[in-house]
Motif scaffolding. Structure first.
Motif, PDB file in Angstrom:
ATOM      1  N   CYS A   8       3.383 -12.542 -56.160  1.00 40.09           N
ATOM      2  CA  CYS A   8       2.704 -13.482 -56.814  1.00 40.09           C
ATOM      3  C   CYS A   8       1.839 -14.195 -55.931  1.00 40.09           C
ATOM      4  O   CYS A   8       0.547 -14.478 -55.997  1.00 40.09           O
ATOM      5  N   SER A 499      -1.390 -29.283 -62.676  1.00 43.01           N
ATOM      6  CA  SER A 499      -1.455 -27.958 -62.737  1.00 43.01           C
ATOM      7  C   SER A 499      -2.908 -27.524 -62.596  1.00 43.01           C
ATOM      8  O   SER A 499      -3.893 -28.186 -62.844  1.00 43.01           O
ATOM      9  N   ASN A 501      -5.336 -23.889 -63.012  1.00 37.05           N
ATOM     10  CA  ASN A 501      -5.652 -22.494 -63.569  1.00 37.05           C
ATOM     11  C   ASN A 501      -7.098 -21.859 -63.149  1.00 37.05           C
ATOM     12  O   ASN A 501      -7.944 -22.857 -63.024  1.00 37.05           O
ATOM     13  N   VAL A 511      -0.584 -22.496 -62.101  1.00 38.60           N
ATOM     14  CA  VAL A 511       0.734 -22.909 -61.503  1.00 38.60           C
ATOM     15  C   VAL A 511       0.661 -24.508 -61.685  1.00 38.60           C
ATOM     16  O   VAL A 511      -0.320 -25.044 -61.806  1.00 38.60           O
ATOM     17  N   ALA A 546       4.798 -21.088 -63.431  1.00 32.27           N
ATOM     18  CA  ALA A 546       3.819 -20.236 -62.888  1.00 32.27           C
ATOM     19  C   ALA A 546       3.344 -19.419 -63.923  1.00 32.27           C
ATOM     20  O   ALA A 546       4.448 -18.757 -64.483  1.00 32.27           O
ATOM     21  N   ASN A 561       5.559 -15.027 -66.143  1.00 29.80           N
ATOM     22  CA  ASN A 561       5.553 -16.358 -66.157  1.00 29.80           C
ATOM     23  C   ASN A 561       6.994 -16.869 -65.463  1.00 29.80           C
ATOM     24  O   ASN A 561       8.069 -16.174 -65.802  1.00 29.80           O
TER      25      ASN A 561
END
Length: 816
Positions: A8, A499, A501, A511, A546, A561
Motif C-alpha cells: 500500500c 484523514s 483522501n 488514510v 486506510a 481497507n
C-alpha cells in the motif's frame, strides 16, 4: 500483513508521481429561489451505448463530485423529487483535468397532484464505496413494521430473540440515528426501536469499517438510521397508522411534518406505539458432579412471558438559513416509554433418577419507565466555493429511568403440599444518566493534494444507579442489604482525528488516524453488608484507518481497507447490581470489565450495480462475552460479562441485485462466516470453540400495475456459536401487499410476519460443568394492516443538516 502494508505504501508513493485523476464536479441550485438542491441523483452515461458508468448524490449544499471517471465521452442526467430532469450535453473527459460544470439550475416540476410530488422509487439496496444503503422507504413492509423489524431485513444484520443487533455475525454494533448516537445499551435500544415505526425511516447506512471521522466505538461497525426529513418549502406532512395482531392487538401511529418559509424551516415527527406480545420459553438445566461429571439433579422450567409496551417519541427542530453559506439549527428529541413485563414460571427440581423432588411457581413483574430528553444545537458554514466546510454540534442528554420489580415465589412438594412459606422480593431501581458532548469538524480541499478532514470531540458522562431490595416473609418486611447497592460512574473522553483522501487516475487513497483519551471512575457506595469500593481507569488509544480502491474499468472496482476499533462496556454492564428473573436465575454486572479492541482488514469487489463481494478477517483482543456461571450447591445460574480472551473470524459476503424488466426486482444477500473463541472462562476451564456459519436473505418485489405491488422476503441462518453458547438454526418468511389510492396520496398495506411460524430460538451451553438448553417460541404469525396519507403543499427546498456530536455514548446507556 507486513507485505500488504508495504504494498500500500508503494502504491501511495507511485500515485503521487502520476497525474491527478479525473472528477466531474458541479453545484445544483433551485432556479426559482437560488437554494441548493440536496440529494439529487446524478447518473453518468456512456455516449456510445448509453450504459450507466457512475452514480452519485448531491450534498446538503448542492455540490456533487463523481470520482474516478476514465477518459471518454459521457453525458449526465440529473433528477430530483419536485424538479424536471436535467440532461447535459456531451462531455469529453480527458486524461489530465477535472471537468467542472459550475452552477446547474433545476426547474421545479409541474408534475404535482394537489401539492404532492410524484417521486421515483429508489432501489431497495445500494452498494457504495464506503457503505451499504438500505432504502427503507422502498420496502413495502415498512408501513406495518417497527424499526427493529426492518433492521432484521437489512443485508448482513441479524437481531436475536432479545433484540441484540449483530453485523455479519459479530456483536458490538454502534447504532446512530441521523448521525447522532442513541446512548443506549442493547436492551434499551431494542425497546426504543421496537416502538419506532419503520414508516418514519428513510435509509439505513451500514458501514463495516467507518472512517476516522466516526467514533472508534463498535466492534463490528456502524449502522446509521436516517429518519425521513421533508425538504420542501411550504407545509407538508405524512400520516401513517397500522394495526397488528398475533395473539394480541398492537397499534402504531406516526406523523411527520415540515414547515418552511423564507429562511426558517421547522420540522418534527411524533410516533406512538402500543405493543403487546407474548412468548413461551423452556429451560432445562442439569447439575453435574465436578469429579464424575454425572448428573446429580436437574431443574426443568417453563415460563410464559407477557410484555405490554407503550412508547411515545417526539422530535422537533428548527433550521435558520442565515445566508448562502451558513445554517444554524436546534433539535429537541425525547421519548417516554413504559414497559410492563410479566413472567409466570413453573419449575421442578428432579433427582438423579429423574424423580420430582420439589417445585416452585414464580410471578415476576418488572415495570420500567424510560424518560429521555435530548437537546442539540448545530452550526454549518461553507467558507468558499472550493468546498471548505465547518460543522459544530453541542449536545445535552438526560435519561431518567425508574424501575420497580417484584418476584413472588411459592414452594411445594410433589404432592402439591407447601414445602416452605412463600417469599416476595421487591426492588426499587432508579437510574439517572447525564451526558454532555461537543464536537467540531472541518473539510479542507487542497488543490492537487487532495482533501483533508479533521476534527475534535469531548464528552462527559455521569451515571447514578441505585438498587434497593426488600424481602417479605410471613408478613415481615426487611431490607436485603446483600442485594442492595448504589453505584456512581463518571467518564470523560477527548478525541481528535485527521484523514486525507485523493483520487489519482484509477486509484483512490484514504488514510486516517483517530486518538481517544479516556478517564473513568466508579464508586460503589457500601452498606452494612456490601463493602465500599472504587476504581479509576485512564487509557489513551490510537485508531488508524486506510482505504485503497482501484477502478479497473467502468464495470469493476476493487478495494482493500483496514481499521482498528474499540468497544467499551455498556454503563449497565459495569454496574455490579443483581437483576432477577427468579430466585435461581439472575444477571450481574462486572466493574472489572475492560474495553475490547478489534483489528479488521477487508477486500472488496463491485461489478456494476449488480454484484458486491467481500472477504474480511478480524481479530478481537479482550473480547467482551456473555458468561454463564453456576453454584451447584444452591442450584443457581447467573449471567455476567467478562473479557474472556480472543475472538477471530473470516467472513465471505456477496450481494446480488437483479431487476427483471420493469416489474420484478430481486435482492439476495449471502454471508459465510467462520468464528473462533478462545479464553479462560474459569480457573478450571479454557474455552475453545469454532464454527462455520451461513446466512442468506432474499427480498423479491413485484409491481403488478394499477397501483398494486407486493413483496416477499425471508432469511435462513445455520447453527452458530457465541462464546459458550451454541445457537440453533433460524428461518422466517414474510409477505406484504400494497395498493396506492387517492391519486397516489394514500396507500393501504397488508403484511404477515413469520408466515410459517418457523422462527424459534434455540440455544444450549454444555461446557465448564454447565448443561443448559432453552427454546423460545412466539404464539402465531403476525398480521398487520396499515394506511398512509400525504398532504400539504410540497415545493422543493433545502435539506436540513443532520446534527449530533455523541456518536458512542448513547449506545452504552443501559437497560436491565
Amino acid at each position: 500483513m507486513k507485505q500488504l502494508f508495504l504494498f500500500c505504501i508503494f502504491l501511495l508513493i507511485a500515485g503521487f508521481i502520476r497525474a491527478q485523476g479525473i472528477n466531474i464536479r458541479g453545484d445544483l441550485y433551485n432556479l426559482k429561489n437560488n437554494s441548493p438542491v440536496a440529494e439529487a441523483s446524478i447518473m453518468v452515461y456512456n455516449v456510445q451505448d448509453s450504459s450507466i458508468v457512475k452514480t452519485g448524490l448531491s450534498a446538503a449544499d448542492g455540490s456533487f463530485r463523481i470520482e474516478n471517471v476514465t477518459p471518454g465521452k459521457y453525458f449526465l442526467e440529473i433528477s430530483s423529487v419536485g424538479y424536471s430532469n436535467y440532461q447535459t450535453e456531451e462531455l469529453g473527459v480527458g486524461k489530465t483535468e477535472d471537468v467542472n460544470l459550475g452552477k446547474i439550475f433545476l426547474h421545479e416540476s409541474s408534475q404535482m397532484l394537489d401539492g404532492i410530488v410524484i417521486s421515483a422509487k429508489r432501489p431497495l439496496i445500494q452498494h457504495k464505496a464506503d457503505k451499504l444503503v438500505f432504502n427503507v422507504a422502498s420496502s413495502l413492509s415498512a408501513a406495518t413494521s417497527s424499526a427493529l423489524d426492518i433492521l432484521e431485513k437489512a443485508p448482513g444484520v441479524t437481531v436475536d430473540k432479545d433484540g441484540n443487533i449483530s453485523l455479519r455475525g459479530k456483536s458490538g454494533v454502534v447504532v446512530l440515528i441521523d448521525d447522532r448516537p442513541t446512548y443506549m445499551s442493547n436492551a434499551d435500544l431494542a425497546s426504543y426501536l421496537k416502538g419506532l415505526p419503520a414508516s418514519s425511516l428513510s435509509q439505513l447506512e451500514i458501514m463495516t469499517n467507518p472512517s476516522a471521522k466516526y467514533d472508534a466505538a463498535g466492534n463490528s461497525g456502524v449502522i446509521n438510521i436516517i429518519t425521513k426529513k421533508t425538504k420542501s418549502d411550504g407545509f407538508n406532512s405524512t400520516l401513517t397508522s397500522s394495526l397488528s395482531y398475533a395473539d394480541k392487538i398492537s397499534g402504531h401511529g406516526n406523523l411527520n411534518f415540515n414547515l418552511r418559509k423564507g429562511k426558517v424551516n421547522v420540522f418534527g415527527n411524533y410516533s406512538y406505539t402500543n405493543d403487546n406480545s407474548n412468548r413461551e420459553q423452556t429451560f432445562f438445566r442439569a447439575f453435574k458432579d465436578a469429579g464424575t461429571k454425572n448428573i446429580v439433579s436437574t431443574f426443568d422450567q417453563s415460563t410464559h412471558q407477557s410484555d405490554h409496551d407503550i412508547n411515545n417519541n417526539l422530535k422537533l427542530g428548527l433550521d435558520y438559513y442565515a445566508g448562502k453559506n451558513t445554517t444554524a439549527g436546534f433539535v429537541f428529541t425525547g421519548f417516554y416509554d413504559k414497559d410492563n413485563f410479566t413472567l409466570w414460571g413453573d419449575s421442578w427440581f428432579k433427582g438423579q433418577s429423574n424423580e420430582r423432588d420439589s417445585g416452585i411457581t414464580t410471578k415476576s413483574q418488572i415495570i420500567q419507565i424510560s424518560k429521555n430528553l435530548s437537546f442539540n444545537t448545530n452550526l454549518r458554514h461553507n467558507f468558499n466555493s472550493s468546498g471548505a466546510k465547518m460543522t459544530t454540534d453541542l449536545d445535552y442528554i438526560v435519561y431518567n429511568n425508574p424501575q420497580t420489580t417484584s418476584l413472588a415465589t411459592n414452594y411445594f412438594l410433589p404432592d402439591g403440599s407447601e414445602k416452605r412459606p412463600s417469599t416476595l422480593l421487591t426492588g426499587d431501581l432508579p437510574s439517572l444518566i447525564k451526558i454532555y458532548s461537543g464536537k467540531i469538524d472541518f473539510i479542507i480541499p487542497l488543490k492537487h493534494i487532495g482533501e483533508i478532514q479533521t476534527g475534535l470531540k469531548a464528552s462527559h458522562v455521569r451515571t447514578d444507579n441505585n438498587a434497593m431490595y426488600e424481602n417479605s416473609f410471613q408478613g415481615h418486611q426487611e431490607a436485603d442489604l446483600g442485594k442492595s447497592n448504589h453505584f456512581i460512574y463518571n467518564e470523560n473522553i477527548q478525541a481528535a482525528y485527521i484523514s486525507w483522501n485523493k483520487q489519482i487516475k484509477k486509484w483512490g487513497f484514504q488514510v486516517g488516524l483517530r486518538s481517544e483519551n479516556t478517564q473513568s471512575s466508579g464508586h460503589q457506595l457500601g452498606n452494612a453488608v456490601v463493602k465500599d469500593s472504587s476504581f479509576t481507569k485512564h487509557y489513551l488509544n490510537f485508531f488508524p484507518t486506510a482505504y485503497l480502491t482501484f477502478n479497473a474499468d467502468n464495470n469493476n472496482t476493487f478495494g482493500v481497507n483496514f481499521g482498528r476499533r474499540i468497544q467499551r462496556p455498556d454503563y449497565s454492564s459495569l454496574n455490579p447490581f443483581f437483576f432477577f428473573i427468579d430466585e435461581y436465575t439472575y444477571q450481574a454486572g462486572n466493574v472489572f470489565l475492560q474495553p475490547q479492541f478489534t483489528n479488521r482488514v477487508e477486500l472488496t469487489h463491485n461489478f456494476k450495480s449488480l454484484l458486491h463481494s467481500s472477504v474480511s478477517y478480524s481479530h478481537t483482543a479482550k473480547a467482551i462475552t456473555q458468561i454463564i456461571r453456576q453454584d451447584i450447591q444452591k442450584k443457581i445460574i447467573y449471567q455476567t460479562n467478562d473479557n474472556v480472551g480472543n475472538q477471530s473470524g473470516i467472513t465471505f459476503s456477496s450481494g446480488i441485485n437483479l431487476k427483471t424488466g420493469r416489474h420484478l426486482a430481486t435482492n439476495l444477500d449471502m454471508i459465510l462466516d467462520y468464528e473462533k473463541y478462545e479464553g479462560q472462562i474459569s480457573p478450571d476451564y479454557y474455552l475453545k470453540s469454532a464454527k462455520w456459519m451461513y446466512t442468506a436473505k432474499i427480498n423479491e418485489q413485484a409491481d403488478f400495475g394499477k397501483g398494486w405491488s407486493g413483496e416477499l422476503s425471508g432469511f435462513y441462518i445455520t447453527p452458530q456459536v457465541y462464546g459458550q453458547a451454541s445457537i440453533g438454526r433460524i428461518w422466517r418468511a414474510d409477505g406484504s401487499l400494497q395498493k396506492k389510492m387517492m391519486h397516489d396520496k394514500g396507500s393501504v398495506g397488508f403484511s404477515v410476519r413469520d408466515i410459517f411460524q418457523s422462527q424459534k430460538s434455540r440455544f444450549q451451553i454444555v461446557n465448564n460443568g454447565i448443561d443448559i438448553r432453552s427454546v423460545v417460541t412466539r404464539p402465531a404469525p403476525k398480521f398487520s394492516i396499515s394506511f398512509k396519507y400525504s398532504f400539504g403543499k410540497a415545493i422543493k427546498g433545502l435539506k436540513r443538516y443532520d446534527s449530533g456530536s455523541a456518536s458512542d455514548e448513547q449506545n452504552r446507556v443501559g437497560k436491565n
